[in-house]
Design a protein around this motif. Structure first.
Motif, PDB file in Angstrom:
ATOM      1  N   GLY A 116       7.510  41.704 -50.470  1.00 56.80           N
ATOM      2  CA  GLY A 116       9.140  40.865 -49.630  1.00 56.80           C
ATOM      3  C   GLY A 116       9.693  41.993 -48.149  1.00 56.80           C
ATOM      4  O   GLY A 116      10.230  40.855 -47.859  1.00 56.80           O
ATOM      5  N   THR A 117       8.905  42.830 -48.007  1.00 55.14           N
ATOM      6  CA  THR A 117       9.295  43.071 -46.717  1.00 55.14           C
ATOM      7  C   THR A 117       8.482  43.532 -45.685  1.00 55.14           C
ATOM      8  O   THR A 117       8.635  43.446 -44.383  1.00 55.14           O
ATOM      9  N   ALA A 118       7.141  43.112 -45.965  1.00 56.33           N
ATOM     10  CA  ALA A 118       5.970  43.381 -45.077  1.00 56.33           C
ATOM     11  C   ALA A 118       6.690  42.249 -43.885  1.00 56.33           C
ATOM     12  O   ALA A 118       7.047  40.625 -44.161  1.00 56.33           O
ATOM     13  N   ILE A 119       5.712  42.501 -42.843  1.00 58.73           N
ATOM     14  CA  ILE A 119       6.476  41.962 -41.609  1.00 58.73           C
ATOM     15  C   ILE A 119       5.279  40.623 -41.957  1.00 58.73           C
ATOM     16  O   ILE A 119       5.371  39.097 -40.206  1.00 58.73           O
ATOM     17  N   VAL A 120       3.654  40.797 -42.155  1.00 58.87           N
ATOM     18  CA  VAL A 120       2.319  39.923 -41.969  1.00 58.87           C
ATOM     19  C   VAL A 120       3.077  38.549 -42.594  1.00 58.87           C
ATOM     20  O   VAL A 120       3.208  38.387 -43.554  1.00 58.87           O
ATOM     21  N   GLY A 121       2.857  37.756 -42.350  1.00 60.48           N
ATOM     22  CA  GLY A 121       3.404  35.693 -42.516  1.00 60.48           C
ATOM     23  C   GLY A 121       4.646  35.759 -42.932  1.00 60.48           C
ATOM     24  O   GLY A 121       5.253  34.987 -42.618  1.00 60.48           O
ATOM     25  N   GLY A 122       5.557  36.763 -42.073  1.00 60.71           N
ATOM     26  CA  GLY A 122       6.911  36.521 -41.651  1.00 60.71           C
ATOM     27  C   GLY A 122       7.379  35.563 -40.884  1.00 60.71           C
ATOM     28  O   GLY A 122       6.847  35.452 -39.772  1.00 60.71           O
ATOM     29  N   GLU A 123       7.581  33.953 -41.192  1.00 63.35           N
ATOM     30  CA  GLU A 123       8.308  33.388 -39.179  1.00 63.35           C
ATOM     31  C   GLU A 123       9.842  33.550 -39.599  1.00 63.35           C
ATOM     32  O   GLU A 123      10.429  33.579 -40.443  1.00 63.35           O
ATOM     33  N   ARG A 124      10.110  33.698 -38.339  1.00 61.58           N
ATOM     34  CA  ARG A 124      11.513  33.290 -38.132  1.00 61.58           C
ATOM     35  C   ARG A 124      11.602  32.305 -38.025  1.00 61.58           C
ATOM     36  O   ARG A 124      10.924  31.190 -38.615  1.00 61.58           O
ATOM     37  N   ALA A 125      12.712  31.830 -37.930  1.00 57.60           N
ATOM     38  CA  ALA A 125      14.216  30.988 -38.501  1.00 57.60           C
ATOM     39  C   ALA A 125      13.476  29.366 -37.412  1.00 57.60           C
ATOM     40  O   ALA A 125      12.974  29.422 -36.696  1.00 57.60           O
ATOM     41  N   GLY A 126      13.004  27.807 -38.578  1.00 61.04           N
ATOM     42  CA  GLY A 126      12.938  26.842 -37.827  1.00 61.04           C
ATOM     43  C   GLY A 126      11.232  27.108 -36.809  1.00 61.04           C
ATOM     44  O   GLY A 126      10.568  26.897 -37.841  1.00 61.04           O
ATOM     45  N   ALA A 127      10.859  26.044 -35.997  1.00 61.78           N
ATOM     46  CA  ALA A 127       9.777  25.990 -35.731  1.00 61.78           C
ATOM     47  C   ALA A 127       8.876  27.106 -35.560  1.00 61.78           C
ATOM     48  O   ALA A 127       9.621  28.188 -35.598  1.00 61.78           O
ATOM     49  N   PRO A 128       7.466  26.898 -35.132  1.00 60.87           N
ATOM     50  CA  PRO A 128       6.563  28.744 -35.330  1.00 60.87           C
ATOM     51  C   PRO A 128       6.916  28.989 -33.794  1.00 60.87           C
ATOM     52  O   PRO A 128       6.057  28.855 -32.974  1.00 60.87           O
ATOM     53  N   ALA A 129       8.325  29.616 -34.138  1.00 59.32           N
ATOM     54  CA  ALA A 129       8.248  30.281 -32.889  1.00 59.32           C
ATOM     55  C   ALA A 129       7.816  31.684 -32.229  1.00 59.32           C
ATOM     56  O   ALA A 129       7.893  31.773 -31.500  1.00 59.32           O
ATOM     57  N   ALA A 130       7.901  32.451 -33.600  1.00 62.78           N
ATOM     58  CA  ALA A 130       7.131  33.926 -33.542  1.00 62.78           C
ATOM     59  C   ALA A 130       5.984  34.107 -34.496  1.00 62.78           C
ATOM     60  O   ALA A 130       6.372  33.937 -35.431  1.00 62.78           O
ATOM     61  N   ALA A 131       4.888  34.285 -33.806  1.00 68.04           N
ATOM     62  CA  ALA A 131       3.840  34.391 -34.104  1.00 68.04           C
ATOM     63  C   ALA A 131       3.891  36.170 -34.666  1.00 68.04           C
ATOM     64  O   ALA A 131       4.809  36.920 -34.588  1.00 68.04           O
ATOM     65  N   PRO A 132       3.581  36.618 -35.761  1.00 58.73           N
ATOM     66  CA  PRO A 132       3.507  37.283 -36.923  1.00 58.73           C
ATOM     67  C   PRO A 132       3.221  38.712 -35.641  1.00 58.73           C
ATOM     68  O   PRO A 132       3.927  39.784 -35.937  1.00 58.73           O
TER      69      PRO A 132
END
Lengths: 679, 611
Positions: free
Chosen positions: B301-317
């Motif tokens: 739940g806390t890992a950044i891998v696979g976490g995308e910012r809200a909305g469009a694919p704005a930020a790659a991991p």
């Protein structure tokens, strides 16, 4: 033969800087600096732009004497000494084309940059030898920060050049040179003071370095130091007095110094890595240097620092002259609340380059792995800088994720200073967008570059119109507020959407679509309609949370709800549509700063009344499926203060229990509170 | 004048003694006294005003407290503490709660004893880390590291909160000590102890996982170096006769030294350590196998891998990872954890002086200027210099990974495993600076060096202590973060409960903090359900505590005689009301329609509480 590589590197610097200068449109301070410099040399009158000393501006103005320009006195703004009006008129309305005026004005700055390169090479050669000196010159010649700022009419590179001149001469003096070096140092210091007020740091450094040299090297006696410093400061004062217009030059200098923050916006807030601060950040320039210096240069600097520990006593004076200025200019930066660009610590860079000479000397002495490493650093640097050409202002290294990632770290003249309008004009000519909307740093209005555009407004920021081509500057995308009177209104596009294209280093292109056919297309940002509305409502509610009396935001929010209600009605969701009609009426009836209605043409109350008639059958039909529960829901929502949902529930309740007098009374009360007549 | 000379001579002699690389008995006594003083100072800082700073009771503290209470009562002795159904955070490692249960058994369960558990662990960490550092870098570095840890605001903050992350620095110290013993003794017992301690760390906090990761390459390189040394220079029989005292790194590989107790080959030792490691870990592994991977829910739940910012694919991991790595890299010197419970927002995790000492230490490591081998406190558990330096750097860098790979970086709890190494590196920096001063000024150099160290430590300590007790403790966001007023509020409600039935809104009634604060009392509060409102029994007044406006409106409509006995603002920004309904009013029969309304209201509040 030995001079050839030096000349080649200087020529490379000149070529890169001039080609960048030729492509860059007018940047922030140039609007005031270049025309002011022209007036200095044409009239000898220093009234314009006194908050910066005149030397660099006057140098830039010199070549313009060869052009047939409009008379200064006839240009608007001259009489009132309004440098910005004068500057715009001078650049746009002159009888000579803007591009010619600008390029000619920038050439002396490139010449100052070349002089700086030559000085660096000379000093590095005496410190570390010919090979390391070439490496130092390479670091300088391929430094994106110097290539970017030496191509602009600003005071930044000039103060660096004359600071290096002053400290180099002082170093020679300390090393046993004759009095001519004291004269050289005095001249350099005077010119640095005349170039930018940062020169006062140089003056302090001259005194501290002389004292430090005496402490570390007793052959530099106090008597020599005192005599040398006397000559240096006397000469520096003389240069300042003459350079700022004798006989009152020193008074002019003092007055100008007192107005150093004349251009500062009192509502401005520094931006660093996602945070804003009205007082700036102490570590701003340290991080700026980390992100905007090519990685090979940083690697060489790290290697050089390891060499410090092995310094011989004689070398200690050399390291003092290399590291103390570097630290001093950073310390000055730490206490400078104006966190607006790496250019404010450019004077620290030459000393970083000089230190890197020690790394080159060390690696050069090593066997083949060291030399190969040195060569690899050179190639790496050249590749990175040439790849960034000509967008040097917006350069960021790999730690920051390049120019693309850099805009998340810093703003202002680190990323966008108005340099890409000619590139935008060419792009528009090629692409011919049907409608262009722009929000970017505007030293000159984009129309000065022949652009037919409209400005991006709050309505576009929160709910961009499909089909419009939006061009937003990296600086504007990170600004903490787009409206001075309503703080906290900013673009959230960097966080929410990915740009479809990039123009130059600083302008980002966005095109939006809510057409499902565009889903997955790289040429547009596709937003499903639900999200299109939600993003806007989300932003506007946050804005109104901070500024509840912002009439434009209120009107736009009401419009958002109304538009979404219509869309939802078309989509066959009468309950959600009805709720949006109610919310629209609620928002439109809220407080505004003008006291009257919002500046918005629609009438949400009328829309709601019509919607009640239109939607009632659908709501009632749904209610028949669960008789009774809606009466309680309505009571609950009313008690919780949720008028919209209460109205929906009560309408449904009455559909199943038309004789429920309490529900009828509640509905009537709810409608009254919504500003509507009883249904 | 003579007195002054005598005094300065005495200071000089004392400093000389203390500064001796090889501590003689008198030096050892002085060193022990200094160590004791450091531990006492650390203890004083961790216990001073513990009841008030930090204030209140945060929900995680209460959660740990409830777990520990169950353990203390003998209701459970878990291998892994599962969360109640509905809380999706994957549960908790139990070791901290087991220690807390012991504290509860001695001093009772209260917010202060929750924090006391951390404080005791924090105090124990100081000598352990100092001792571990002294095994490899000498007594002076050990003392300096202990002093820096004792005064560290980062460690001080976590030593006074009551979170299980505080166990990680202690375990890092224990693991390194066990490693030191293994390298020195090379006995089966030492190998078993090392493996068991290494494995037991997995019962502390997920951030600990990085510690074995950091140690693995060091151990590998150390063994390789020993093997290399052993091949290159076999010690002569005469040297071997010197026994274990003079054993070279190659001795482990060759078995050349004459051991006083049976010694094993590296392979045998490694096998024993691995076995002990697996055995200590086995219960947890068995539990994890039964859970089917749910134990990692919190980590996932806390890992950044696979976490995308809200909305469009704005930020790659990978962008987030780069950003996180930088934020973690700068946490020591520029900007630390921004969560007010963990750190003063905007401040670095180290004070400027310790930060500078840390950089000096890194410089000393890079330049190979570790304390001379003969000066490492007389211990003989040297790794070769390079693996030693690499190990220290790895013990700093690798424990930062849990913060770098998760959201909210930099995170003081997830990066706490790096703190012991940070203190040791800073101690190395101070030691190198003192040695440099000592060399430069010859006779008085040692005095100057000791004075420099003392001044640096005192200044760093003053900055940190002021930062914690004045700046941090006085912040309003810290008070809010720990729900400062909750214990007093619950105490007030408990007072009301003496002569009335107190009914709490769901979020208050179900609050873990409230539950912990009312342990061992017959539940003095009633839940807000339909029964509490519609059909109250008994002859006592009824007090309703709720910040749900709709509920309060309903209560006032049902019971117009209700009087407002107070207002409060706990947890939420809304102001709640305390409504007291006289017993006589409660017996009034509600109409059926009203009863239906009440049930509906309660159901709504329970389904969708505003908090």
């Amino acid at each position: 033969m030995l001079a050839l590589p030096v000349l080649l590197l200087l020529a490379l610097f000149a070529a890169l800087a001039i080609s960048s200068a030729a492509g860059n449109s007018v940047t922030g301070d140039e609007v005031a600096h270049l025309p002011a410099g022209y007036t200095y040399v044409r009239t000898g009158d220093f009234r314009l732009n006194p908050q910066h000393p005149p030397l660099a501006k006057a140098l830039a103005g010199l070549p313009l004497l060869a052009l047939d320009l409009d008379p200064v006195a006839a240009t608007p703004g001259w009489e009132e000494a309004d440098e910005w009006t004068f500057g715009r008129e001078f650049l746009i309305g002159n009888r000579q084309p803007l591009r010619r005026i600008l390029l000619l004005g920038r050439l002396p700055m490139v010449a100052v940059g070349l002089l700086l390169g030559a000085l660096l090479f000379a000093w590095a050669r005496e410190l570390w030898g010919y090979g390391p000196a070439l490496f130092v010159l390479l670091l300088y010649a391929l430094s994106p920060n110097f290539l970017g700022h030496a191509a602009l009419v600003t005071t930044d590179v000039a103060v660096v050049c004359f600071t290096v001149l002053a400290l180099y001469a002082l170093w020679r003096m300390v090393r046993g040179g004759g009095r001519r070096y004291a004269v050289g140092c005095g001249l350099g210091l005077g010119l640095a003071l005349l170039a930018k007020y940062t020169g006062v740091v140089t003056a302090g450094l001259v005194a501290v370095l002389a004292a430090g040299a005496w402490f570390l090297d007793r052959s530099f006696t106090p008597r020599r130091a005192a005599a040398g410093l006397g000559v240096i400061f006397a000469l520096a004062l003389l240069v300042v007095a003459l350079g700022f217009g004798a006989p009152a030059g020193l008074l002019h200098y003092r007055d100008g110094f007192a107005r150093i923050y004349a251009d500062a916006n009192p509502r401005w807030e520094g931006f660093l890595w996602g945070e804003y601060s009205p007082t700036g950040f102490r570590h701003y320039y340290l991080l700026a240097m980390l992100w905007k210096t090519p990685l090979p240069t940083l690697v060489a600097f790290a290697v050089a620092l390891v060499s410090v520990s092995a310094a011989t006593p004689r070398r200690r004076v050399d390291w003092l002259f290399v590291l103390l200025p570097f630290a001093a200019f950073h310390a000055a930066g730490a206490f400078n609340p104006a966190n607006i660009g790496i250019r404010h610590v450019l004077p620290a860079y030459p000393f970083l380059f000089l230190a890197c000479g020690a790394a080159a000397a060390r690696l050069g002495r090593a066997r083949w792995p060291g030399r190969a490493g040195l060569a690899a650093l050179c190639v790496w640097l050249a590749a990175g800088t040439l790849r960034a050409h000509p967008h040097y202002i917006s350069y960021f290294n790999g730690i920051a994720g390049g120019a693309e990632g850099g805009i998340h770290h810093l703003d202002d003249s680190n990323v966008e200073w108005g340099q890409d309008y000619w590139r935008l004009a060419r792009w528009v000519e090629r692409r011919r967008p049907s409608e262009l909307a722009v929000s970017a740093f505007e030293p000159l209005a984009p129309s000065a570059y022949g652009l037919d555009y409209r400005s991006i407004g709050l309505a576009d920021v929160t709910r961009p119109t499909p089909g419009v081509t939006y061009v937003a500057g990296a600086h504007h995308l990170q600004r903490n507020s787009l409206f001075d009177d309503w703080p906290g209104v900013r673009f959230e596009w960097l966080r929410r959407y990915r740009p479809v294209e990039r123009i130059g280093g600083s302008l980002l292109v966005y095109r939006f679509s809510i057409d499902p056919a565009d889903e997955g297309s790289p040429n547009v940002v596709y937003l499903p309609p639900e999200r299109w509305f939600e993003d806007s409502i989300d932003q506007l509610e946050a804005i109104l949370g901070r500024s509840p009396r912002f009439p434009l935001a209120r009107a736009l929010l009401a419009a958002d709800f109304l538009d979404r209600a219509r869309w939802r009605e078309r989509e066959g969701d009468p309950e959600a549509a009805f709720l949006d009609y109610v919310r629209s009426a609620e928002v439109a009836g809220g407080p505004t700063s003008t006291g009257g209605g919002p500046p918005w043409a629609g009438d949400p109350a009328a829309e709601l009344r019509a919607a009640v008639d239109r939607l009632r059958p659908a709501l009632e039909a749904a209610a028949l499926a669960a008789p009774g529960a809606y009466c309680l829901d309505g009571t609950f929502e009313r008690a919780a203060g949720e008028l919209g949902p209460a109205a929906v529930a009560l309408l449904r309740c009455l559909a199943t229990r038309p004789d429920d007098l309490a529900a009828r009374a509640n509905l009537a009360r709810t409608f009254r509170e919504l500003g509507l007549s009883t249904p | 004048m003579r007195d002054r000379d005598a005094l300065s001579a005495r200071v000089y002699v004392a400093a000389r003694r203390w500064g001796r690389r090889r501590l003689r008995p008198t030096g050892r006594t002085l060193g022990t006294a200094v160590a004791l003083a450091i531990v006492l100072a650390g203890a004083a800082l961790r216990l001073h005003r513990l009841a008030e700073v930090p204030p209140g009771l945060f929900v995680d503290q209460a959660l740990y407290g409830l777990d520990a209470y169950r353990i203390a009562k003998g209701e459970s002795f878990p291998v892994f503490v599962e969360n109640p159904a509905g809380i999706d955070s994957g549960g908790r490692e139990p070791l901290f709660m087991i220690v807390m249960a012991g504290v509860f058994a001695l001093w009772g369960a209260s917010p202060t004893t929750v924090k006391l558990t951390s404080a005791l662990i924090g105090i124990a960490t100081i000598p352990v880390v100092g001792w571990a550092a002294s095994r490899f870098f000498g007594a002076r570095v050990g003392l300096l590291a202990a002093a820096l840890l004792a005064l560290s605001r980062w460690h001080l903050t976590l030593s006074r909160i009551g979170f299980r992350a505080i166990l990680v620095p202690l375990w890092v110290g224990l693991v390194v000590l066990a490693l030191s013993a293994l390298l020195r003794r090379r006995t089966a017992g030492a190998a078993v102890a090392f493996g068991a301690i290494l494995g037991a760390g997995f019962y502390t906090y997920p951030a600990y996982w990085s510690v074995p990761l950091a140690l693995a390459p060091v151990l590998g390189v150390a063994l390789w170096e020993r093997r290399r040394h052993g091949r290159r220079a076999r010690p002569s029989p005469a040297a071997s006769a010197g026994g274990a005292e003079r054993a070279t790194p190659g001795d482990v590989a060759t078995g050349a030294a004459a051991p006083a107790s049976p010694r094993r080959t590296p392979r045998a030792l490694a096998a024993l350590a691995a076995l002990a490691f697996l055995l200590s870990l086995a219960p947890l592994l068995a539990h994890a196998a039964g859970r089917g991977g749910d134990m990692l829910a919190r980590v996932r739940g806390t890992a950044i891998v696979g976490g995308e910012r809200a909305g469009a694919p704005a930020a790659a991991p990978e962008v987030s990872l780069r950003d996180n790595l930088q934020r973690v890299a700068f946490m020591l010197h520029l900007r630390g954890d921004s969560e007010p419970r963990h750190n003063i927002p905007g401040k670095s995790m180290l004070d400027p002086l310790t930060g500078l000492a840390f950089l000096l230490g890194l410089g000393a490591i890079a330049a190979g200027r570790l304390p001379p081998q003969e000066g490492r406190g007389g211990s003989r558990d040297d790794l070769a210099a390079r693996p030693l330096a690499a190990g220290l750097v790895l013990l700093w860098l690798v424990p930062l990974l849990p913060s770098a790979l998760t959201h909210s970086a930099p995170h003081a709890l997830r990066a706490i495993g790096a703190l012991p190494a940070v203190c040791v590196i800073a101690a190395l920096g101070l030691d190198a600076a003192a040695r440099s001063v000592g060399r430069r000024f010859d006779r008085w150099g040692r005095v100057a060096g000791v004075a420099l160290l003392a001044a640096a430590i005192a200044a760093a300590g003053a900055l940190e202590v002021r930062g914690y007790f004045v700046e941090w403790a006085g912040r309003s966001d810290v008070a809010a973060g720990f729900t400062r007023d909750l214990p007093a509020f619950v105490s007030h409600l408990s007072g009301l409960a003496r002569d009335a039935d107190v009914v709490l809104c769901p979020y208050l009634y179900e609050s873990l903090s409230v539950r912990f604060l009312t342990l061992e009392r017959d539940p003095p509060f009633l839940p807000l359900d339909a029964g509490a409102v519609i059909a109250p029994a008994g002859a006592r007044d009824r007090v309703f505590v709720c910040d749900e406006p709709a509920m309060n409106a309903l209560l006032l409509r049902l019971y117009p005689e209700a009087k407002e006995a107070g207002r409060y603002a706990i947890h939420t920004a809304r102001t709640g009301r305390i409504l007291r309904v006289p017993a006589a009013s409660l017996h009034a029969r509600l109409e059926e329609r009203d009863q239906e309304l009440v049930r509906h209201f309660i159901a709504r509040i329970q389904r969708d509480p505003s908090s």
